[in-house]
Write a protein that holds these residues in place. Sequence first.
Motif, PDB file in Angstrom:
ATOM      1  N   THR A 452     -39.663 -30.465  -0.138  1.00 32.62           N
ATOM      2  CA  THR A 452     -39.370 -29.051  -0.395  1.00 32.62           C
ATOM      3  C   THR A 452     -37.940 -28.714   0.039  1.00 32.62           C
ATOM      4  N   LEU A 453     -37.409 -27.625  -0.548  1.00 36.55           N
ATOM      5  CA  LEU A 453     -36.064 -27.156  -0.228  1.00 36.55           C
ATOM      6  C   LEU A 453     -36.137 -25.718   0.244  1.00 36.55           C
ATOM      7  N   GLU A 454     -35.421 -25.410   1.315  1.00 37.67           N
ATOM      8  CA  GLU A 454     -35.306 -24.049   1.831  1.00 37.67           C
ATOM      9  C   GLU A 454     -33.822 -23.734   2.007  1.00 37.67           C
ATOM     10  N   VAL A 455     -33.337 -22.721   1.318  1.00 35.84           N
ATOM     11  CA  VAL A 455     -31.929 -22.325   1.397  1.00 35.84           C
ATOM     12  C   VAL A 455     -31.824 -21.056   2.215  1.00 35.84           C
ATOM     13  N   GLU A 456     -31.142 -21.129   3.356  1.00 38.05           N
ATOM     14  CA  GLU A 456     -31.040 -19.996   4.271  1.00 38.05           C
ATOM     15  C   GLU A 456     -29.568 -19.615   4.489  1.00 38.05           C
ATOM     16  N   THR A 457     -28.834 -19.547   3.429  1.00 42.10           N
ATOM     17  CA  THR A 457     -27.418 -19.168   3.537  1.00 42.10           C
ATOM     18  C   THR A 457     -27.016 -18.413   2.276  1.00 42.10           C
ATOM     19  N   ASP A 458     -26.039 -17.568   2.415  1.00 35.34           N
ATOM     20  CA  ASP A 458     -25.524 -16.831   1.251  1.00 35.34           C
ATOM     21  C   ASP A 458     -23.985 -16.906   1.186  1.00 35.34           C
ATOM     22  N   ILE A 459     -23.412 -17.932   1.848  1.00 35.42           N
ATOM     23  CA  ILE A 459     -21.949 -17.993   1.917  1.00 35.42           C
ATOM     24  C   ILE A 459     -21.357 -18.441   0.573  1.00 35.42           C
ATOM     25  N   VAL A 460     -20.108 -18.076   0.379  1.00 33.44           N
ATOM     26  CA  VAL A 460     -19.338 -18.472  -0.794  1.00 33.44           C
ATOM     27  C   VAL A 460     -18.194 -19.367  -0.308  1.00 33.44           C
ATOM     28  N   GLU A 481     -35.036 -40.790  -0.068  1.00 32.40           N
ATOM     29  CA  GLU A 481     -35.157 -42.243  -0.151  1.00 32.40           C
ATOM     30  C   GLU A 481     -35.302 -42.895   1.207  1.00 32.40           C
ATOM     31  N   HIS A 482     -34.854 -42.256   2.284  1.00 30.66           N
ATOM     32  CA  HIS A 482     -34.912 -42.869   3.601  1.00 30.66           C
ATOM     33  C   HIS A 482     -36.156 -42.467   4.390  1.00 30.66           C
ATOM     34  N   ASN A 483     -37.062 -41.770   3.761  1.00 30.74           N
ATOM     35  CA  ASN A 483     -38.297 -41.368   4.439  1.00 30.74           C
ATOM     36  C   ASN A 483     -39.481 -41.719   3.553  1.00 30.74           C
ATOM     37  N   ASP A 484     -40.523 -42.298   4.160  1.00 32.91           N
ATOM     38  CA  ASP A 484     -41.712 -42.699   3.416  1.00 32.91           C
ATOM     39  C   ASP A 484     -42.551 -41.496   3.022  1.00 32.91           C
ATOM     40  N   GLU A 485     -42.498 -40.427   3.809  1.00 34.44           N
ATOM     41  CA  GLU A 485     -43.291 -39.240   3.535  1.00 34.44           C
ATOM     42  C   GLU A 485     -42.394 -38.132   3.006  1.00 34.44           C
ATOM     43  N   PRO A 486     -42.973 -37.143   2.327  1.00 28.48           N
ATOM     44  CA  PRO A 486     -42.186 -35.999   1.850  1.00 28.48           C
ATOM     45  C   PRO A 486     -41.489 -35.306   3.034  1.00 28.48           C
ATOM     46  N   VAL A 487     -40.327 -34.738   2.781  1.00 28.25           N
ATOM     47  CA  VAL A 487     -39.566 -34.062   3.831  1.00 28.25           C
ATOM     48  C   VAL A 487     -39.280 -32.629   3.411  1.00 28.25           C
ATOM     49  N   ASP A 488     -39.060 -31.806   4.404  1.00 26.25           N
ATOM     50  CA  ASP A 488     -38.603 -30.436   4.170  1.00 26.25           C
ATOM     51  C   ASP A 488     -37.091 -30.405   4.400  1.00 26.25           C
ATOM     52  N   VAL A 489     -36.351 -30.005   3.416  1.00 25.22           N
ATOM     53  CA  VAL A 489     -34.892 -29.957   3.493  1.00 25.22           C
ATOM     54  C   VAL A 489     -34.456 -28.503   3.601  1.00 25.22           C
ATOM     55  N   ARG A 490     -33.525 -28.243   4.493  1.00 26.02           N
ATOM     56  CA  ARG A 490     -33.046 -26.872   4.692  1.00 26.02           C
ATOM     57  C   ARG A 490     -31.516 -26.853   4.616  1.00 26.02           C
ATOM     58  N   VAL A 491     -30.973 -25.862   3.908  1.00 27.88           N
ATOM     59  CA  VAL A 491     -29.535 -25.624   3.808  1.00 27.88           C
ATOM     60  C   VAL A 491     -29.259 -24.284   4.481  1.00 27.88           C
ATOM     61  N   GLY A 492     -28.330 -24.282   5.455  1.00 30.22           N
ATOM     62  CA  GLY A 492     -28.069 -23.056   6.200  1.00 30.22           C
ATOM     63  C   GLY A 492     -26.594 -22.912   6.567  1.00 30.22           C
ATOM     64  N   THR A 493     -26.297 -21.793   7.206  1.00 30.73           N
ATOM     65  CA  THR A 493     -24.925 -21.507   7.645  1.00 30.73           C
ATOM     66  C   THR A 493     -24.681 -22.124   9.011  1.00 30.73           C
ATOM     67  N   LEU A 494     -23.582 -22.828   9.153  1.00 33.37           N
ATOM     68  CA  LEU A 494     -23.229 -23.477  10.415  1.00 33.37           C
ATOM     69  C   LEU A 494     -22.743 -22.414  11.401  1.00 33.37           C
ATOM     70  N   SER A 495     -23.342 -22.415  12.598  1.00 35.04           N
ATOM     71  CA  SER A 495     -22.971 -21.373  13.565  1.00 35.04           C
ATOM     72  C   SER A 495     -22.810 -21.895  14.979  1.00 35.04           C
ATOM     73  N   ARG A 496     -22.734 -23.216  15.180  1.00 35.90           N
ATOM     74  CA  ARG A 496     -22.563 -23.766  16.520  1.00 35.90           C
ATOM     75  C   ARG A 496     -21.514 -24.856  16.512  1.00 35.90           C
ATOM     76  N   ALA A 497     -20.888 -25.092  17.675  1.00 39.09           N
ATOM     77  CA  ALA A 497     -19.848 -26.114  17.809  1.00 39.09           C
ATOM     78  C   ALA A 497     -20.467 -27.490  17.806  1.00 39.09           C
ATOM     79  N   LEU A 498     -19.719 -28.456  17.296  1.00 37.52           N
ATOM     80  CA  LEU A 498     -20.183 -29.835  17.343  1.00 37.52           C
ATOM     81  C   LEU A 498     -20.128 -30.343  18.768  1.00 37.52           C
ATOM     82  N   SER A 499     -21.124 -31.114  19.165  1.00 40.42           N
ATOM     83  CA  SER A 499     -21.129 -31.670  20.513  1.00 40.42           C
ATOM     84  C   SER A 499     -20.494 -33.049  20.496  1.00 40.42           C
TER      85      SER A 499
END
Length: 600
Positions: A452-460, A481-499
């Motif tokens: 499944t796909l979940e899109v949680e962003t509205d940026i341009v 392709e890298h998972n044997d079972e179905p996955v949930d994919v989410r697209v969102g707005t980046l809001s935190r610094a990389l560690s």
Amino acid sequence: MVIELHPYTLALVVAVVVSATVSVRAWQYRPAAGATPLAVLMVGVTEWLVFHALEVTATSPARKLLWADLQWLGAVIIPLAWLAFALEFTGRDDERTERLLGVLLLEPLLGMVLLVTNNAHTLLWGEARVETVTLPGLAPMTVATAHPHVGAIAHALFSYVLLLAGTVLLVQLLLQTRSLYRIQGFFVLLGIGLPWVANVLALLEVTLLDLTPLAFTVTGVAFTVGLYRYRLLDLVPVAYDRVVSTLDDGVLVIDQAGRVVDTNAAADDLFGTGGTTLIGQHVREVVDESERLLPPYDGVDDRTEEISFDVDGERRYFSVQQSQLVGGHGQVVGIIAVFHDITRQKEREQELERANAELERTNDRLDEFASVVSHDLRNPLTVAQGWLEMARETGATEDFEAIVESHERMEHIIDDLLTLAREGADPDAFEAVALPAVARDAWAVVDTGESTLEVETDIVVTADRQRLKQLFENLYRNAVEHNDEPVDVRVGTLSRALSDGDGLAPSADRSTGDESSPSAADQPGFYVEDDGKGIPESERETVFESGYSGSASSTGIGLSIVAKVADAHGWTVAVRDGRDRDDGTTDPARPGARFEFTLR
């Protein structure tokens, strides 16, 4: 022979020695400009002085008259020699002036003929006589004199024309001479002025003695000082006008204090502002990177620096050759800096570097293609051949289905190869793109099964829409392709610094560390994550390399395409653990993979 001894005689003897010495020394330097005519001039002065001294010391009126006549032989060659010196010294000695001097030589020759025959026609002067002359503070002495006639007057006018012409040429040169030649110019001016002063005093009868030959002796001394002390004839000022002033390269002469003391026309055009003179300004006020024009004087005579600065709003590059300027005692008094414009050369070098970089990228892609063709395509092809043999023997449906699957995998690999062969993005195709729409369009063309796909962003974002879609397609394909079972994919707005420790694409820049630079948290961006089994930490530094694959069904090219597309857009991509839960926890069994894109 009885002679009259007089203090004036001693002055004449000294003058004879000096003028003769100057004549000899000038002759020794005759390859230098002006040296030969100067030697001839001083020979005439010496002859004049010798017979004048004999005239003063002689006691017999007849001898005084003889010596007075013979002075004419030296006097007649001085004006022509003076003009010849001026022409040669100022650089006007060409074939035309040589022919002119040859014609003018007829006048002195005619004067000598008139001298020998004067008693018959008295064209030069009338009956000679002896008169007494009294100099202030000295005993009286006798000299020969006569009233000038038309020949003498004509010669005097001729002489004045030649002397005036030579004087004008030398004074004109002095007016054009720049600061580098002020000392030489002083001695030239001294040599020019004294004969005129002496002759005018005699003409106005301020003194009964004609001191012109003594004045010419001082002229010779002045030129000699310039010749040997300041190399007047070795490096004549006209060399500046012929060479330096006509150079296309800018020339600056800089003293030890860093002041500009001389320039040429090219330097004035290069550094000048509104007609303001550069002379007297500190080099810091004239040239950017001026500290590189004032290196320590470490005994190195010449050096070359490459510098760049803006000229009329355009960045220009120059090769600056610096030579030390050495004074009369061997001390360094400054430098001469010659600016040669190498902007075109630099541009060609930059174009060559870009071409080499592009060639390297092309070679890298060819290496990737060769690797995929030789390994990844060969594997499904071998599998397909094996199943084809089985299908021929058994005719079983599942054997044909396996062949179809192998062909589909090869088609998938070929599609990825074609994508990788193209540039990451076309700048001309950049436009404002709504990220949610592209994310959903990419999901629709990928075989995602029950994921499944979940899109949680509205940026341009500003992007090449087609390449951005390929980026999402490869991320989705990678998650499925890298998972044997179905996955949930989410697209969102980046809001935190990389560690620290996050995996970055090879093109990502992690070196800045400038506190004034905005952090990743301050920059817009987006992420794509799944709740699958994730990517081991040990592999995060290599996931973007071509050939990486954690699945038998993967081509190993997808994430390399993702990195290239991101880099072409100027984005930073990083990979880390886990899907963020609403309660802030992460399921250890399904940590997921999260790809973060920071828009620079």
